[in-house]
Design an enzyme around this catalytic site. Structure first.
Site, short mmCIF file in Angstrom:
data_model
loop_
_atom_site.label_atom_id
_atom_site.label_comp_id
_atom_site.label_asym_id
_atom_site.label_seq_id
_atom_site.Cartn_x
_atom_site.Cartn_y
_atom_site.Cartn_z
N GLU A 130 -53.56 -53.56 70.27
CA GLU A 130 -52.90 -53.24 69.17
C GLU A 130 -53.18 -51.76 68.61
OE1 GLU A 130 -52.95 -55.99 66.09
OE2 GLU A 130 -52.55 -57.66 67.41
N LYS A 132 -54.49 -49.04 66.26
CA LYS A 132 -55.01 -49.00 65.13
C LYS A 132 -54.49 -47.97 64.30
CE LYS A 132 -59.63 -49.65 62.62
NZ LYS A 132 -59.41 -48.89 61.68
N ASP A 134 -54.35 -46.25 60.73
CA ASP A 134 -55.23 -45.74 59.54
C ASP A 134 -54.44 -45.91 58.24
OD1 ASP A 134 -57.62 -45.74 58.27
OD2 ASP A 134 -58.09 -43.55 58.62
N TYR A 257 -49.66 -58.01 61.62
CA TYR A 257 -50.78 -58.06 62.79
C TYR A 257 -51.77 -59.29 62.72
CZ TYR A 257 -53.53 -55.07 60.18
OH TYR A 257 -54.37 -54.57 58.87
N LYS A 345 -62.42 -46.83 69.12
CA LYS A 345 -61.81 -45.75 68.45
C LYS A 345 -61.89 -44.53 69.57
CE LYS A 345 -62.34 -46.58 63.95
NZ LYS A 345 -63.15 -45.68 63.09
N CYS A 439 -82.64 -27.16 40.04
CA CYS A 439 -81.55 -28.13 39.87
C CYS A 439 -80.32 -27.40 39.41
CB CYS A 439 -81.72 -29.35 39.24
SG CYS A 439 -80.47 -30.40 38.77
N CYS A 442 -79.40 -28.94 35.59
CA CYS A 442 -80.33 -28.88 34.53
C CYS A 442 -81.35 -27.88 34.47
CB CYS A 442 -80.75 -30.24 34.37
SG CYS A 442 -82.32 -30.69 35.58
N CYS A 457 -84.33 -33.18 42.13
CA CYS A 457 -84.54 -32.65 40.90
C CYS A 457 -85.65 -33.37 40.05
CB CYS A 457 -83.34 -32.55 40.08
SG CYS A 457 -83.32 -32.42 38.38
N CYS A 463 -81.79 -34.78 33.27
CA CYS A 463 -80.85 -34.06 34.06
C CYS A 463 -79.54 -34.81 33.72
CB CYS A 463 -81.26 -34.02 35.49
SG CYS A 463 -79.89 -33.45 36.74
S1 IVH Z 1 -57.00 -56.80 62.42
C1 IVH Z 1 -60.41 -59.68 60.95
N1 IVH Z 1 -55.11 -55.24 63.60
O1 IVH Z 1 -58.26 -51.81 60.44
C2 IVH Z 1 -59.26 -58.80 61.47
N2 IVH Z 1 -56.70 -54.30 61.64
O2 IVH Z 1 -61.24 -51.73 60.38
C3 IVH Z 1 -58.98 -57.67 60.69
N3 IVH Z 1 -56.11 -51.97 61.15
O3 IVH Z 1 -58.73 -53.64 57.25
C4 IVH Z 1 -57.91 -56.75 60.71
N4 IVH Z 1 -54.71 -51.46 62.76
O4 IVH Z 1 -56.83 -52.21 57.69
C5 IVH Z 1 -56.37 -55.40 62.31
N5 IVH Z 1 -53.82 -54.04 64.54
C6 IVH Z 1 -54.83 -54.16 63.53
C7 IVH Z 1 -54.98 -53.01 62.84
C8 IVH Z 1 -56.03 -53.32 61.68
C9 IVH Z 1 -55.38 -51.09 61.82
C10 IVH Z 1 -56.93 -51.79 60.00
C11 IVH Z 1 -56.76 -52.55 58.93
C12 IVH Z 1 -58.33 -53.09 58.91
C13 IVH Z 1 -59.18 -52.12 59.48
C14 IVH Z 1 -60.47 -52.70 60.12
#
Ligand code: IVH
Length: 711
Positions: A130, A132, A134, A257, A345, A439, A442, A457, A463
């Site tokens: 899936e 990811k 952010d 998810y 990643k 510093c 201070c 410092c 400070c």
């Molecule tokens: S599963 C234990 N699925 O990534 C399972 N997380 O680094 C945890 N995230 O807090 C989450 N897409 O905010 C899952 N398809 C996806 C995701 C996902 C984004 C984020 C989520 C989580 C963070 C973990």
């Protein structure tokens, strides 16, 4: 050795004592960045730098599992709740994910799964991949099919109740069409699409410019306009608006998810679970794919990296989840992350820009940290203006000079890192950066002891930068937990001269008249603050000790000290005695399991300073630390030390150890007088003999299963 000097050492070269000191330093550092990221939406290091800290922590813990701290970042998630929202406890904790950065990491992850479950190499592992996103993870609770509550992740156990804000999302099903379990928690990501983010950002930039122009003409202006730095930041800020009407105007989306708590099982595989979610009307990412074997993940990762730019939202990698839920259950969690999922990643994105200045910031322990100020530049769709330069040596090593063109790398977040410079573009006359020896806060000398990387410092509590940081630490949630005393208010109270030491906080009630005169400090706010302060006149000893902000005394060490010395009076007396090297008290302190001589020295250095003792005594006249209690046992293994030896028949050693930890036991590798149980599997060797010699209780595998409720 300093934290930074330690950090430069190979994990394999660390002694146990050094590892312990570094784990303590890492716990504090990571907690600090977690709070900035989650609580203030204002990170100051890049994701890549953050990940490097987390990885280092994990590598040390892997080598010294017995040193894993109670406050270890690998056991903790995210940040504490923000003020203003009601708190909401998650029935099942909301955890985080471990990262993979390349194919090797991913294969290691698969190998760990096989090893843990005791699967043969030829057994295929099916995953769901899936994207990811952010964004901001949320926990949605449905009771009898009706949406009853939505919460942010918060610290993983407890988040903020944002039900009303979530109800402004068109994509959130209010009712689930049947059949559904009586109670279920559904997890997903709230995010915002790139185009929506950019449009909103452009409007904000324009509004800010107009405001500035009005201000320049001497006209009256409203409050400052915040410009979101990335889509995540924007989504988080939007969802956490105290006024749901503001949330309603923000273009937020939701993908579901994951599952939290459920009153009955709803699926056997993750893919089937996603189908259930679709059936209930949730938006599930259509790009997600069921991958029949681990090899397919490699191809999926490549395809997603190619498809990335064309997606309407930012993604920073792919999450791979083991498809079989029975395996997921057996694998469980280690620290803050599941063993059955990983976030692979994408490599970071790069750009170049000009370095305008190097600012120096001063932290709680007096460390001077340089920060790069740059001409704004877009990296991976995000405008960046600042980057961390870590320390003096790093600037020298990279020979970064003001005016240089620098190469930036952003690995998914606001604060990127500087990889290096472009030498051909150096302006004539650019001088090497002269790191300050005083510093900036201070004016005290800033010294760098031989062999250390960090310049500090020497101003101590005189400070202002250190004092404010320490006061913020003192009041924070896992320390004294004084609600309403966050960064801004501490700064205001300090600037006004009302609070200079922790004890002053408890004397604020004598200054109500002064505070009433400040803008935004209404009767209600002052009343609530004073109430929160009064509520903390009695606190557990361990919190009190942690709140003092002594270097290397994190939550876990504070707890060890509290348990060992039991009362405040005893602790204070013994610490003073321990300032004498070679004294009985010093020996005792250094021999506490988990403390060790290096931390003993840190404590002695704190107590040897008269101004620290004065501040402590002043505080102890205002606050009563409560005696530490002995932990109550609710499983036969709670608080017990257990060793596994030999081959177990019904589960792997890893699984057994994880189970013991779930039941509150401390798992160690070797048998000693302190061991409470030794579980003896087939072909056990010397450990079983040793247990017999020492008279430690041994258990057969069957007895162990029975006592831990598995049989
Ligand atoms: S599963 C234990 N699925 O990534 C399972 N997380 O680094 C945890 N995230 O807090 C989450 N897409 O905010 C899952 N398809 C996806 C995701 C996902 C984004 C984020 C989520 C989580 C963070 C973990």
């Amino acid at each position: 050795m300093s934290d930074a000097a330690l950090r430069a050492r190979k994990v394999e070269a660390l002694t146990e004592e050094e590892a312990q000191a570094e784990l303590a330093a890492l716990a504090a550092e990571i907690a600090h960045h977690d709070a900035l990221y989650h609580r203030h939406d204002a990170p100051e290091i890049s994701d890549a730098d953050y990940d490097a800290l987390v990885r280092r922590n994990r590598a040390i813990e892997a080598r010294f599992p017995e040193l894993i701290r109670e406050d270890s970042p690998s056991r903790r998630v995210g940040a504490e709740t923000a003020e203003g929202f009601a708190k909401a406890r998650h029935a099942v904790p909301m955890l985080s994910l471990d990262n993979a950065f390349d194919e090797d990491d991913f294969r290691d992850f698969c190998a760990r799964i096989r090893r843990f479950l005791g699967l043969p190499a030829e057994e295929t592992l099916a995953f769901v991949g899936e994207p990811k996103i952010d964004g901001l993870s949320v926990n949605l609770t449905y009771e009898n099919g009706a949406f009853v509550r939505g919460a942010t992740r918060g610290d993983g156990t407890e988040g903020e109740d944002v039900t009303r804000n979530l109800l402004t999302l068109a994509e959130l099903p209010r009712r689930l069409p049947g059949p559904f379990p009586a109670r279920i928690e559904i997890r997903g990501e709230v995010f915002c699409e790139k185009a929506d983010f950019l449009a909103f950002r452009a409007a904000q930039v324009q509004a800010a410019e107009e405001r500035e122009a009005r201000r320049a003409r001497g006209e009256k202006v409203g409050p400052a306009i915040t410009i979101p730095v990335n889509p995540r930041n924007f989504a988080a800020g939007s969802l956490r608006q105290l006024d749901p009407a503001v949330s309603a105007q923000r273009p937020l989306k939701l993908f579901a998810y994951a599952m939290g708590d459920a009153s009955e099982p709803v699926a056997d595989t993750h893919a089937a679970w996603l189908d259930r979610l679709r059936g209930w009307g949730f938006r599930v990412n259509p790009v997600s794919e069921l991958l029949a074997e681990e090899e397919a993940a490699v191809g999926f990762q490549r395809r997603m990296a190619e498809a990335r730019a064309a997606l309407s939202y930012d993604i920073d990698g792919v999450v791979y989840k083991l498809n079989r839920l029975d395996w997921q259950r057996r694998l469980g969690f280690v620290g803050r992350a599941p063993r059955w999922a990983i976030a692979w990643k994408f490599p970071a994105e790069q750009a170049t820009t000009r370095l305008l200045d190097i600012e120096i910031q001063v932290g709680r322990t007096g460390a001077l940290t340089p920060r790069a100020v740059m001409e704004p530049v877009g990296v991976g769709g995000v405008m960046v203006t600042h980057a961390s330069l870590h320390n003096e040596d790093e600037i020298a090593r990279k020979d970064v000079r003001i005016g240089d063109t620098v190469i930036l790398q952003r690995a998914g977040d606001v604060i990127p890192q500087i990889l290096g410079i472009v030498p051909e573009k150096r302006p004539e006359g650019a001088q090497p950066f002269a790191f300050p020896t005083t510093c900036p806060a201070c004016g005290s000398h800033a010294v760098r002891p031989e062999g250390e990387v960090v310049r500090r410092c020497t101003g101590g509590l005189t400070c202002p930068a250190q004092t404010v940081e320490r006061l913020i630490h003192f009041a924070r949630r896992n320390a004294m937990d004084i609600e309403g005393l966050g960064i801004e208010n501490v700064q205001t109270l300090f600037d006004a001269g009302l609070v200079k030491s922790p004890a002053d906080i408890f004397r604020l009630k004598d200054h109500v008249a002064t505070m009433r005169g400040w803008e935004g400090w209404g009767e209600r706010k002052i009343g609530k603050l004073l109430e929160a302060i009064e509520a903390r006149r009695r606190v557990p000893l361990e919190r009190f000790v942690f709140a003092l902000g002594i270097r290397r005394i994190g939550e876990a060490n504070a707890k060890l000290l509290a348990r060992h010395y039991h009362s405040y009076a005893e602790w204070r007396e013994k610490m003073l005695a321990a300032t004498v090297i070679g004294s009985e008290a010093r020996e005792e302190l250094g021999s506490i399991q988990g403390i060790g001589p290096a931390i003993a020295t840190e404590l002695a250095e704190f107590f040897v300073e008269p101004h620290n003792r004065a501040a402590l005594d002043d505080l102890a006249r205002e606050v009563t630390p409560e005696d530490a209690e002995v932990a109550a046992a609710d499983s036969p293994f709670a608080g017990k030390t257990i060793v596994f030896t030999g081959t177990l028949q019904t589960m792997t050693r890893d699984e057994a150890e994880a189970q013991a930890e779930r039941l509150g036991a401390k798992v160690t590798k070797s048998v000693s007088k302190k061991t409470d149980f030794v579980v003896v599997g087939a072909e056990a060797g010397s450990k079983a003999t040793k247990a017999a010699e020492l008279g430690v209780r041994t258990l057969t595998e069957a007895e162990w299963r029975e006592m831990s409720g598995l049989a």
